[in-house]
Write an enzyme that holds these catalytic residues in place. Structure first.
Site, PDB file in Angstrom:
ATOM      1  N   ASP A   1      51.080 -13.771  43.319  1.00 21.71           N
ATOM      2  CA  ASP A   1      49.632 -14.035  43.290  1.00 21.71           C
ATOM      3  C   ASP A   1      49.307 -15.492  42.933  1.00 21.71           C
ATOM      4  O   ASP A   1      48.140 -15.893  42.971  1.00 21.71           O
ATOM      5  CB  ASP A   1      48.941 -13.109  42.285  1.00 21.71           C
ATOM      6  CG  ASP A   1      48.963 -11.652  42.762  1.00 21.71           C
ATOM      7  OD1 ASP A   1      49.031 -11.425  43.983  1.00 21.71           O
ATOM      8  OD2 ASP A   1      48.926 -10.756  41.905  1.00 21.71           O
TER       9      ASP A   1
ATOM     10  N   GLY B   1      43.389  -3.761  46.926  1.00 17.28           N
ATOM     11  CA  GLY B   1      44.600  -3.209  47.533  1.00 17.28           C
ATOM     12  C   GLY B   1      45.361  -2.367  46.526  1.00 17.28           C
ATOM     13  O   GLY B   1      45.915  -1.309  46.869  1.00 17.28           O
TER      14      GLY B   1
ATOM     15  N   ARG C   1      45.894   0.746  36.209  1.00 15.09           N
ATOM     16  CA  ARG C   1      46.822   1.816  35.815  1.00 15.09           C
ATOM     17  C   ARG C   1      46.320   2.549  34.578  1.00 15.09           C
ATOM     18  O   ARG C   1      46.552   3.753  34.412  1.00 15.09           O
ATOM     19  CB  ARG C   1      48.212   1.232  35.598  1.00 15.09           C
ATOM     20  CG  ARG C   1      48.868   0.835  36.935  1.00 15.09           C
ATOM     21  CD  ARG C   1      49.962  -0.187  36.727  1.00 15.09           C
ATOM     22  NE  ARG C   1      50.751  -0.460  37.927  1.00 15.09           N
ATOM     23  CZ  ARG C   1      50.422  -1.366  38.866  1.00 15.09           C
ATOM     24  NH1 ARG C   1      49.299  -2.062  38.757  1.00 15.09           N
ATOM     25  NH2 ARG C   1      51.214  -1.569  39.903  1.00 15.09           N
TER      26      ARG C   1
HETATM   27  C1  S3P Z   1      49.891  -5.615  42.274  1.00 16.65           C
HETATM   28  C2  S3P Z   1      50.959  -5.904  43.063  1.00 16.65           C
HETATM   29  C3  S3P Z   1      51.037  -7.067  43.957  1.00 16.65           C
HETATM   30  C4  S3P Z   1      49.962  -8.111  43.624  1.00 16.65           C
HETATM   31  C5  S3P Z   1      48.631  -7.494  43.374  1.00 16.65           C
HETATM   32  C6  S3P Z   1      48.704  -6.500  42.229  1.00 16.65           C
HETATM   33  C7  S3P Z   1      49.920  -4.408  41.426  1.00 16.65           C
HETATM   34  O1  S3P Z   1      50.846  -6.646  45.291  1.00 16.65           O
HETATM   35  O2  S3P Z   1      49.878  -9.063  44.655  1.00 16.65           O
HETATM   36  O3  S3P Z   1      47.667  -8.487  43.056  1.00 16.65           O
HETATM   37  O4  S3P Z   1      49.072  -4.284  40.512  1.00 16.65           O
HETATM   38  O5  S3P Z   1      50.807  -3.556  41.626  1.00 16.65           O
HETATM   39  P1  S3P Z   1      52.076  -6.130  46.220  1.00 16.65           P
HETATM   40  O6  S3P Z   1      52.579  -4.863  45.642  1.00 16.65           O
HETATM   41  O7  S3P Z   1      51.452  -5.923  47.572  1.00 16.65           O
HETATM   42  O8  S3P Z   1      53.074  -7.232  46.203  1.00 16.65           O
END
Ligand code: S3P
Length: 439
Positions: free
Chosen positions: A321, A100, A32
């Site tokens: 996590d 992700g 971010r």
């Molecule tokens: C994250 C949100 C989580 C987490 C990931 C980091 C983030 O995922 O598992 O490691 O930085 O917003 P989800 O939003 O899919 O729960």
């Protein structure tokens, strides 16, 4: 790590964990910081930036869209923000690597640009579900094509006029919430996101710190388009999820006594502490002020015997996590631990319910999978064996912890992706007392 050959670890029982450990910066905050400081007016200095592959992939993406980012030393970045409308069309697909978070947040942010972009990822990311962001973004007017079955690559059509929405998300996901809020920066009117369970609020906190008007409370966020972000220095706290491996290891290994310095304690991240304490862990927490607008604490963790519990569903989102590490703790606890309401684990970097169940069984534990969790039978004397981490960083590190309790050596396959979130884990783990080497 670039030869295409996979790297394995050989992990085995080491010494009781001792000493003061400093874990690297938070992955969520690092992503971010790059995104929002890039869109700000003026120059921001980021300290404690995670030198992991995920955050660096995001950094490389913003450089390719015209942002100057200097790296004067490890963990430092100077980001020359180009303003909310300053991004330029990149010259080809943007590679999010394993991240992700990078891809889902960028889907929202790029949906509001005037130019087209394509987001791609590695083999693991290329299997992860993206409709959870593309479907609600489409309701705002975004045009994003996915691959067959809703997976990457994402082709994002620029020049769409976005419109704010009021939406209750289907899954409790900070990534989905953040994608919508970042699209909301470019939308006409107000964007409101309501969540079934509150999730980490780093996007909201950082937007506020950089001067964007935003209203938020647990499970709720609202902002409107048409403002500007102002550059500001950002101090990234140590990543609780990285600290978690040492918290669990010190709890399990007899004779351990470790201190973890200035760990980020955002309440939406620390569910594991509550759950381990319910199981009997000895974790002393000394508040150490704030870092980058986040509470931080020094933690002291001493060995303590654990008992199995039913993990309260209310804590699941706050420790999403940390389940791989918790599964290891549960296998070594006395009695049975039940996890429910955690189906999200099946769509992480690997199917974490299946990979943990399979791996723990290979080491002699009894684990029954359910669609949204598992029953982990404790009292296991773990033995040596071979584990496939499925290229999932947290699976690899969790089995390095499990190996500290096993009778024989554990070969952990395909560990290169540990560098996505925790570069230097192996050196720090050895410093703490782990038996761990490349093999
Ligand atoms: C994250 C949100 C989580 C987490 C990931 C980091 C983030 O995922 O598992 O490691 O930085 O917003 P989800 O939003 O899919 O729960």
């Amino acid at each position: 790590m670039s030869s295409g050959k996979t790297i394995d670890w050989i992990a085995s029982k080491g010494a009781p964990l001792r000493g003061e450990l400093a874990v690297p910066g938070d992955k969520s905050v690092s992503h971010r910081a790059i995104m929002l400081a890039s869109l700000a007016d003026g120059v921001s200095q980021v300290e404690g930036f995670l030198e992991g592959e995920d955050a660096r992939a995001t950094e490389a993406i913003f450089r390719r869209m015209g942002v100057r980012i200097d790296a004067p030393k490890a963990g430092s970045r100077i980001i020359h923000g180009i303003g909310i409308d300053g991004l330029r069309a990149p010259d080809g697909p943007l590679d999010c690597g394993n991240a992700g978070t990078g891809m889902r947040l960028l889907a929202g942010l790029l949906a509001g640009q005037s130019f087209d972009t394509t987001l791609v990822g590695d083999a693991s990311l290329s299997k992860r579900p993206m409709r959870r962001v593309t479907a609600p973004l489409a309701r705002m007017g975004a045009r994003i094509d996915t691959g067959e079955g809703g997976v990457p690559p994402l082709r994002i059509h620029g020049g769409s006029a976005l419109q704010g929405i009021d939406i209750e998300t289907e899954v409790a996901s900070a990534q989905v919430k953040s994608a919508l809020l970042l699209a909301g920066l470019y939308a006409r009117g107000t964007t409101t996101v309501r969540e079934p369970h509150p999730t980490r609020d780093y996007t909201e906190r950082m937007l506020q710190a950089l001067g964007w008007p935003i209203e938020f409370s647990p499970g709720f966020a609202r902002l409107e388009g048409g403002h500007r972000l102002l550059a500001r220095d950002i101090a990234v706290p140590a990543d609780f999820s990285s600290a978690a491996f040492f918290i669990v290891a010190a709890t399990l290994v007899p004779g351990s006594d470790v201190r973890l310095q200035r760990v980020g304690m955002n309440p939406r991240r620390t569910g594991l502490l509550h759950v381990l304490r319910l199981m009997g862990a000895d974790i002393e927490e000394t508040p150490a002020g704030e870092q980058g607008g986040e509470p931080v604490s020094d933690l002291r963790v001493r060995h303590a015997p654990l008992r199995g519990i039913e993990v309260p569903v209310a804590h699941v989102a706050d420790m999403i996590d940390e389940f791989p590490a918790l599964f290891v703790a549960a296998a070594c606890a006395q009695g049975t631990t039940t996890v429910r309401g955690a189906a999200e684990l099946r769509v992480k970097e690997s199917d974490r319910i299946a990979t943990m169940a399979t791996g723990l069984r290979a080491l002699g534990a009894r684990v029954d999978e359910t669609p949204d969790g598992a029953t982990i039978h404790g009292d296991s004397q773990l033995r040596g064996g071979s584990i496939d981490s499925h290229g999932d960083h947290r699976i690899a590190m969790s089995f390095a912890v499990a190996a500290q309790l096993s009778d024989g050596g554990v070969r952990i396959g395909d560990i290169a992706n540990v560098a996505t979130s925790f570069p230097g884990f192996d050196a720090l783990a050895r410093q703490a007392g782990f038996g761990l080497r490349e093999g």
